[in-house]
Design an enzyme around this catalytic site. Sequence first.
Site, short mmCIF file in Angstrom:
data_model
loop_
_atom_site.label_atom_id
_atom_site.label_comp_id
_atom_site.label_asym_id
_atom_site.label_seq_id
_atom_site.Cartn_x
_atom_site.Cartn_y
_atom_site.Cartn_z
N SER A 124 -4.29 -7.07 -10.08
CA SER A 124 -3.86 -6.29 -8.91
C SER A 124 -2.83 -7.06 -8.12
CB SER A 124 -5.08 -6.02 -8.04
OG SER A 124 -4.67 -5.56 -6.77
N TYR A 148 -12.73 -9.39 -3.55
CA TYR A 148 -12.16 -8.60 -4.65
C TYR A 148 -10.93 -9.29 -5.22
CZ TYR A 148 -9.08 -5.04 -6.66
OH TYR A 148 -8.19 -4.37 -7.46
N LYS A 152 -10.02 -11.06 -9.08
CA LYS A 152 -8.83 -10.80 -9.91
C LYS A 152 -8.14 -12.11 -10.26
CE LYS A 152 -9.44 -6.54 -10.39
NZ LYS A 152 -9.85 -6.09 -11.72
N1 UFG Z 1 -3.79 4.23 4.82
C1 UFG Z 1 -3.88 5.05 5.92
N2 UFG Z 1 -4.97 5.87 6.03
C2 UFG Z 1 -5.95 5.92 5.09
C3 UFG Z 1 -5.85 5.06 3.96
C4 UFG Z 1 -4.75 4.23 3.86
O1 UFG Z 1 -3.02 5.05 6.79
O2 UFG Z 1 -6.92 6.67 5.25
C5 UFG Z 1 -2.60 3.37 4.66
C6 UFG Z 1 -2.91 1.88 4.62
O3 UFG Z 1 -2.98 1.34 5.92
C7 UFG Z 1 -1.72 1.36 3.81
C8 UFG Z 1 -1.42 2.51 2.84
O4 UFG Z 1 -2.01 3.67 3.44
O5 UFG Z 1 -0.60 1.19 4.63
C9 UFG Z 1 -2.01 2.33 1.46
O6 UFG Z 1 -3.41 2.06 1.56
P1 UFG Z 1 -4.37 2.09 0.28
O7 UFG Z 1 -5.74 1.77 0.75
O8 UFG Z 1 -4.15 3.34 -0.48
O9 UFG Z 1 -3.76 0.93 -0.61
P2 UFG Z 1 -3.67 -0.63 -0.34
O10 UFG Z 1 -2.26 -1.01 -0.63
O11 UFG Z 1 -4.21 -1.03 0.96
O12 UFG Z 1 -4.69 -1.16 -1.42
C10 UFG Z 1 -4.37 -1.10 -2.78
C11 UFG Z 1 -5.64 -1.10 -3.61
C12 UFG Z 1 -6.39 -2.39 -3.45
C13 UFG Z 1 -5.49 -3.54 -3.68
C14 UFG Z 1 -4.26 -3.42 -2.81
C15 UFG Z 1 -3.26 -4.51 -3.06
O13 UFG Z 1 -6.47 -0.04 -3.24
O14 UFG Z 1 -7.41 -2.41 -4.41
O15 UFG Z 1 -3.60 -2.19 -3.06
O16 UFG Z 1 -2.92 -4.50 -4.40
F1 UFG Z 1 -6.15 -4.66 -3.35
#
Ligand code: UFG
Length: 337
Positions: A124, A148, A152
């Site tokens: 990841s 997590y 990885k």
């Molecule tokens: N977000 C919102 N509202 C929500 C969910 C997410 O505004 O309800 C925003 C987050 O703040 C972020 C973006 O949407 O700016 C993406 O969030 P995600 O949770 O979809 O994805 P992340 O990049 O935070 O996380 C993903 C994977 C993790 C991994 C991470 C880094 O889900 O497993 O990328 O690789 F660790």
Amino acid sequence: MKILLTGGTGYIGSHTAVALLEAGHDVTLLDNFSNSKPAVLDRLHTITGVAMDFFETDVTDEAALTEIMKQRSFDAAIHFAAPKAVGESMEKPLHYFKNGVGGTVALLQTMADHGVRNVVYSSSATVYGFSDDLPLVEGAPTVVINPYGRTKLMCEEILQDLCRADERWNAIALRYFNPVGAHPSGLIGEDPQGVPANLMPFVAQVAVGRRPELTIFGDDYPTPDGTGVRDYLHVMDLAEGHVAAVEHLASDPGYDVINLGTGSGISVKEIVAAFEKASGMPIPTVIAGRRPGDGPASYADANKAASVLGWRATRSLDEMCADVWRWQSQNPNGYGD
Ligand code: UFG
């Protein structure tokens, strides 16, 4: 090639099974259904015309893995099976080390015992943490920001040590950015249990009426519109990246680590607008504070995948949203119970 997919009925595993079969490979799927449903197997049969060779097995169960290895002869494994929720990993670190790390060691040990030494590993982009130095190249420093992410990174290091110790091993760790989308048939897609932790499935559930509104976690980031920027890639592009990686193992590459992303950053507000356009449904939003552990922006330098694997993501954001909407509107409650 004959390929074992651990976590084969999960979101990425199931789409990769389709891509591998389309590319002419044979697949055997293994899963314990901890985060997936048996219905996936029927859906895969409908899409591919192939009845899945499947074992309901926990990847930490070395005795069960040994039985499978005795019954089948694999050229390679693609190891998806692992828990993947950042928040949960902070509450239950041992669960993550037992399954994420222990499952990897059990799989590799069984593979070694049966002379199978080619593996593609689901890593990841979380291993980079958040950096101002974008796009992220594979040589960028790694940082652990939660258990997590530690699982990885530990598994990447285990694979590297293995390849160093025995040159017959070939391992590619694929660092995924943000996989979204669904198979264009609308038959398989992402089906998170409970409240979705990730943006795209949450947006899709708002569009289909399961949730009233999306909470945007922060609009005061130093990004063009103030919301978080990520590198979203279509899960079928990601699946095809696995096909390219597993085929590349045949060239005896030893250990390598490769980003799978598009190379472009997209904001939360851009996702909402694209999804409204694709679905024709309004996505009400409210702004809240930043989510702990989040950073402003993360996107890949995707050039290594192109040069080493000959792979680039080709599907657009509109296609990602249209395919998620087809999946979500045809299956409002995912795979059901
Ligand atoms: N977000 C919102 N509202 C929500 C969910 C997410 O505004 O309800 C925003 C987050 O703040 C972020 C973006 O949407 O700016 C993406 O969030 P995600 O949770 O979809 O994805 P992340 O990049 O935070 O996380 C993903 C994977 C993790 C991994 C991470 C880094 O889900 O497993 O990328 O690789 F660790």
